[in-house]
Every structure is written in structure tokens, then in C-alpha cells.
Write an enzyme that holds these catalytic residues in place. Structure first.
Site, PDB file in Angstrom:
ATOM      1  N   ALA A 141       0.810  -1.233   0.000  1.00 34.50           N
ATOM      2  CA  ALA A 141       0.000   0.000   0.000  1.00 34.50           C
ATOM      3  C   ALA A 141       0.838   1.275   0.000  1.00 34.50           C
ATOM      4  CB  ALA A 141      -0.957  -0.001   1.192  1.00 34.50           C
ATOM      5  N   TYR A 155       2.665 -14.688 -14.046  1.00 32.59           N
ATOM      6  CA  TYR A 155       1.692 -13.770 -13.423  1.00 32.59           C
ATOM      7  C   TYR A 155       0.259 -14.272 -13.612  1.00 32.59           C
ATOM      8  CZ  TYR A 155      -0.385  -9.116 -12.477  1.00 32.59           C
ATOM      9  OH  TYR A 155      -1.105  -8.055 -11.983  1.00 32.59           O
ATOM     10  N   LYS A 173      -2.308 -15.210 -10.704  1.00 33.12           N
ATOM     11  CA  LYS A 173      -3.554 -14.447 -10.540  1.00 33.12           C
ATOM     12  C   LYS A 173      -4.785 -15.341 -10.655  1.00 33.12           C
ATOM     13  CE  LYS A 173      -2.160 -10.273  -9.591  1.00 33.12           C
ATOM     14  NZ  LYS A 173      -2.181  -9.874  -8.179  1.00 33.12           N
TER      15      LYS A 173
END
Ligand code: NAD
Length: 254
Positions: free
Chosen positions: A14, A155, A159
Site C-alpha cells: 500500500a 503472473y 492471478k
């Protein structure tokens, strides 16, 4: 009165991008926030920029989400310094794109470790608290790349794996008052997509324009688009929604 008054959210990755956007939105709605990211200074700086509501707090915590001891210590700090944990957002992510014949073992391992192992470790450390208090929200960032993406077998695998993770954890934790969902964004303006443009030797603005033309809503997304969906999925308004992956992609995959 905000939807997140009295709630504590730990959000990985974040310090910038989508994770920061989600942190800012939950903070605006009353949450206290732990910014969990690799670099202590960047995490603290991001925590300091959050639009906190009265009485809410934000802290930065340095942790690599793929390291079990660091994750356990990070979640313990969240509980100790912010008084509990109610929301976990598994957002930390990396890409190591290349065609399969050029992809190294390190490219594969890093992407699996950060996305899959990271989400597993953070969820495992948080669920102890969630189950004990019979309340928790876990949100994980998937991607439209899960559906197939040239140059991203690592990836894409990670995912799509996270969508299975979300469904299975939804089944396991539902009886304990814990909702588990995922968001699969399409193209979102961030350092990650700017980095992809640089690697392809394309101007970032041009890269966004080309992608917008191929997207039904004729624009690319922003961290705020993802944050709006996240704020719903992690709220009590979504307490009958679990195991789902919500595509926030302007219709790109259609
Ligand atoms: P970003 O690169 O701007 O930010 C990622 C953040 O994760 C960084 O602050 C980084 O330091 C942190 N991070 C990386 N590895 C970490 C680790 N091991 N431990 C802790 N923190 C770590 O990326 P973004 O675009 O904001 O993406 C956020 C998430 O959304 C990622 O999971 C990404 O895969 C996903 N996503 C992004 C897009 C997009 O178009 N930007 C699309 C679909 C999904």
C-alpha cells in the site's frame, strides 16, 4: 458515520498504486490503516499521507509478504498498535514478464512467492484473529491477466491461482463470519503499468491510449476505481458476498 468506523485494515503493497488507493478510500470511510510494504520509509511516508478520520490511526510496517516470520510479526504489530484487525487486503504484487523460452526460474519463483505465498501467509496470520472474533474480510487482488496474457505465464498462473484461493477460503471461513473475495482489475494507471510501457519501449500515455481504445468504456482505470469496489466488498453491505472475483476492467475481457 463511516462504513469503516472502528475497523482496522492491513493492506499489503500500500505504499503506492492500487494499494494506496484502497488505503485512502478505507481511511476516508473511518478505518485505521496498516500500510505493509517492503520499505519502512516508503510505508511510513504513505501512512502519513492518508486522509484519516477523527480518532483513526495509520502506521507503516516493513515486511516482505513472502516471508512467514516477517508476516507473522507484521500482523502481530497491527493488532498491538492499532488494537485489532478486521480487514486484510492482499495487494502486494510484482511482474516479471517474458515469453516462456526466456523466463528464468527466478522470474517464476518471485511471482509465485509474492502473489500466492504472500496471500497465503497474510491470510493465515490474520484468520486467527478473524475466527476468534467471528468477523473478518479478506480481499485479494487478481487480474484480467488470469484469463490469459502473452508474456505473463507466471503472473497469469498466480492471478488465476488467487481466484481458486479465494473460493476455497470462502468455503472454509464463511462459517466463522469471514468474507473472502477478489478483485480482478484490468489496466490501472500505476507504476506497474508504466513499467510495462517502459519495457515495451512505448510512451506511457500512448500505452494507456491504445489500451483505452480496446476497452468498452473507452478509458483505462485508476486506483480509485478499484478502491470503490474494494470499499464495498470489505464492508458489511457485502456480508452475503463471498468467494467471488469481481472484474473491474471497463469491460475489457468481454
Ligand atoms: P505497484 O507496482 O504500483 O505497487 C505494488 C506495491 O507492492 C509496491 O509498493 C511494492 O513495493 C509492493 N510489494 C512488492 N513486492 C512486495 C513484497 N514481497 N512484500 C510487500 N510488498 C511488496 O503495483 P499496482 O499496479 O498498484 O498493483 C497492485 C496489485 O494489483 C498487484 O497485486 C497487481 O498485480 C494487481 N493488478 C494491477 C493491475 C494494474 O494494471 N496496475 C492490474 C491488475 C492487477
Amino acid at each position: 458515520m463511516g462504513r469503516y468506523d472502528g475497523r482496522v485494515a492491513a493492506i499489503t503493497g500500500a505504499a503506492r498504486g492500487i494499494g494506496f488507493g484502497i488505503a485512502a478510500r478505507l481511511a476516508e470511510e473511518g478505518a485505521s490503516i496498516a500500510v505493509v510494504d517492503l520499505n519502512a520509509a516508503a510505508a511510513a511516508e504513505a501512512a502519513g499521507r492518508l486522509p484519516l478520520a477523527k480518532g483513526a490511526k495509520a502506521i507503516g510496517i516493513a515486511a516482505d509478504v513472502s516471508q512467514g516470520a516477517a508476516v507473522d510479526a507484521a500482523v502481530a504489530r497491527v493488532v498491538e498498535e492499532l488494537g485489532g484487525i478486521h480487514v486484510l487486503v492482499n495487494n502486494a504484487g510484482v511482474t516479471r514478464d517474458s515469453l516462456l523460452h526466456k523466463m528464468t526460474e527466478d522470474d517464476w519463483d518471485l511471482v509465485m512467492s509474492v502473489h500466492l505465498k504472500g496471500a497465503f501467509l497474510m491470510a493465515r496470520a490474520s484468520q486467527r484473529h478473524f475466527v476468534a472474533q467471528r468477523y473478518g474480510k479478506i480481499l485479494t487482488l487478481s487480474s484480467t491477466s488470469a484469463l490469459g496474457s502473452r508474456g505473463q505465464v507466471n503472473y497469469s498462473t498466480a492471478k488465476m491461482g488467487l481466484q481458486g484461493f479465494t473460493r476455497s477460503l470462502g468455503i472454509e471461513l464463511g462459517p466463522f463470519g469471514v468474507n473472502v473475495n477478489a478483485i480482478a482489475p484490468g489496466f490501472i494507471i500505476s507504476e506497474m503499468t508504466d513499467g510495462a510501457a517502459r519495457r515495451l519501449n512505448v510512451d506511457a500515455e500512448e500505452f494507456r491510449r491504445t489500451r483505452a481504445e480496446k476497452t468498452p468504456v473507452r478509458r483505462v482505470g485508476t486506483p480509485e476505481d478499484v478502491a470503490a469496489a474494494a470499499a464495498f466488498l470489505c464492508s458489511d453491505e457485502a456480508s452475503y458476498v463471498t468467494g467471488q472475483t469481481l472484474y473491474v476492467d471497463g469491460g475489457f475481457r468481454l
